[in-house]
Design a protein around this motif. Sequence first.
Motif, short mmCIF file in Angstrom:
data_model
loop_
_atom_site.label_atom_id
_atom_site.label_comp_id
_atom_site.label_asym_id
_atom_site.label_seq_id
_atom_site.Cartn_x
_atom_site.Cartn_y
_atom_site.Cartn_z
N ASP A 54 49.97 -13.81 3.53
CA ASP A 54 50.64 -13.13 4.65
C ASP A 54 49.65 -12.66 5.70
O ASP A 54 50.00 -12.47 6.86
CB ASP A 54 51.45 -11.92 4.15
CG ASP A 54 52.77 -12.33 3.53
OD1 ASP A 54 53.13 -13.53 3.60
OD2 ASP A 54 53.44 -11.44 2.97
N PHE A 55 48.40 -12.43 5.30
CA PHE A 55 47.38 -12.02 6.26
C PHE A 55 47.27 -13.04 7.39
O PHE A 55 47.06 -12.68 8.54
CB PHE A 55 46.03 -11.87 5.54
CG PHE A 55 44.91 -11.45 6.45
CD1 PHE A 55 44.63 -10.11 6.65
CD2 PHE A 55 44.12 -12.39 7.10
CE1 PHE A 55 43.59 -9.71 7.49
CE2 PHE A 55 43.07 -12.01 7.94
CZ PHE A 55 42.82 -10.66 8.13
N PHE A 56 47.41 -14.31 7.05
CA PHE A 56 47.24 -15.38 8.03
C PHE A 56 48.54 -15.77 8.73
O PHE A 56 48.56 -16.69 9.53
CB PHE A 56 46.59 -16.60 7.35
CG PHE A 56 45.23 -16.27 6.80
CD1 PHE A 56 44.13 -16.20 7.65
CD2 PHE A 56 45.06 -15.98 5.47
CE1 PHE A 56 42.88 -15.86 7.17
CE2 PHE A 56 43.80 -15.65 4.97
CZ PHE A 56 42.72 -15.58 5.83
N ASP A 57 49.62 -15.06 8.43
CA ASP A 57 50.90 -15.24 9.13
C ASP A 57 51.02 -14.04 10.07
O ASP A 57 51.40 -12.94 9.64
CB ASP A 57 52.04 -15.29 8.14
CG ASP A 57 53.40 -15.46 8.80
OD1 ASP A 57 53.46 -15.51 10.06
OD2 ASP A 57 54.40 -15.53 8.07
N LEU A 58 50.70 -14.23 11.33
CA LEU A 58 50.61 -13.10 12.26
C LEU A 58 51.94 -12.37 12.44
O LEU A 58 51.95 -11.20 12.83
CB LEU A 58 50.07 -13.58 13.60
CG LEU A 58 48.63 -14.13 13.56
CD1 LEU A 58 48.18 -14.52 14.96
CD2 LEU A 58 47.67 -13.13 12.95
N LYS A 59 53.05 -13.02 12.12
CA LYS A 59 54.35 -12.37 12.24
C LYS A 59 54.49 -11.18 11.29
O LYS A 59 55.25 -10.26 11.55
CB LYS A 59 55.49 -13.36 11.99
CG LYS A 59 55.64 -14.40 13.09
CD LYS A 59 56.77 -15.35 12.79
CE LYS A 59 56.26 -16.31 11.75
NZ LYS A 59 57.09 -17.44 11.45
N THR A 60 53.75 -11.19 10.20
CA THR A 60 53.83 -10.09 9.22
C THR A 60 53.08 -8.85 9.71
O THR A 60 53.27 -7.77 9.17
CB THR A 60 53.23 -10.50 7.86
OG1 THR A 60 51.81 -10.68 8.01
CG2 THR A 60 53.88 -11.75 7.31
N LYS A 61 52.20 -9.02 10.69
CA LYS A 61 51.38 -7.95 11.26
C LYS A 61 50.34 -7.40 10.28
O LYS A 61 49.68 -6.41 10.55
CB LYS A 61 52.24 -6.82 11.82
CG LYS A 61 53.17 -7.28 12.92
CD LYS A 61 53.96 -6.16 13.50
CE LYS A 61 54.90 -6.72 14.57
NZ LYS A 61 55.70 -5.67 15.15
N TYR A 86 45.21 -23.14 7.81
CA TYR A 86 46.33 -22.31 8.25
C TYR A 86 46.82 -22.83 9.60
O TYR A 86 46.08 -22.84 10.57
CB TYR A 86 45.89 -20.86 8.38
CG TYR A 86 45.36 -20.30 7.09
CD1 TYR A 86 46.21 -19.97 6.05
CD2 TYR A 86 43.99 -20.15 6.91
CE1 TYR A 86 45.72 -19.48 4.85
CE2 TYR A 86 43.49 -19.65 5.71
CZ TYR A 86 44.36 -19.32 4.69
OH TYR A 86 43.86 -18.84 3.51
N PRO A 87 48.09 -23.25 9.64
CA PRO A 87 48.60 -23.83 10.89
C PRO A 87 48.92 -22.76 11.93
O PRO A 87 49.06 -21.59 11.61
CB PRO A 87 49.87 -24.55 10.43
CG PRO A 87 50.34 -23.75 9.26
CD PRO A 87 49.09 -23.25 8.58
N GLY A 88 49.01 -23.21 13.15
CA GLY A 88 49.50 -22.32 14.19
C GLY A 88 48.49 -22.02 15.27
O GLY A 88 47.37 -21.62 15.00
N LYS A 89 48.92 -22.24 16.49
CA LYS A 89 48.08 -21.95 17.65
C LYS A 89 47.81 -20.45 17.77
O LYS A 89 46.72 -20.04 18.14
CB LYS A 89 48.73 -22.49 18.92
CG LYS A 89 47.88 -22.28 20.17
CD LYS A 89 48.59 -22.81 21.39
CE LYS A 89 47.82 -22.65 22.67
NZ LYS A 89 46.95 -21.53 22.82
#
Length: 115
Positions: A54-61, A86-89
Amino acid sequence: MKIVTHEVNNIRIAEVISDECIVNTTDEALQLLVDLYYQEFDKVILYAQNLHPDFFDLKTKMAGEILQKFSNYRVQLAIVGDFDQYPGKSLRDFIYECNKGKAVNFVPTLTLALD
């Protein structure tokens, strides 16, 4: 979990080593930070595999909250790993912006983290 102490130019650096995820929540990150802070470490090196995905999913903050805590304590943080997995621009942009400063850096090797 093992803490390896490095000293570079009279700066104490804690390298946190573990075979498992040790930061699953913001509170766990804060506890680790405080423990190292009171052991008089100026910088901390963590490995990407020791951080919850979740650290690398910025939506989780989660990343923002954890990095803010390191900033508040004025403890520099280097995160070592292969971040291409980790995907995502947005994440790539976030890493790029962090690496422009000195507080938090995302690097591929321990050698670069120690630099």
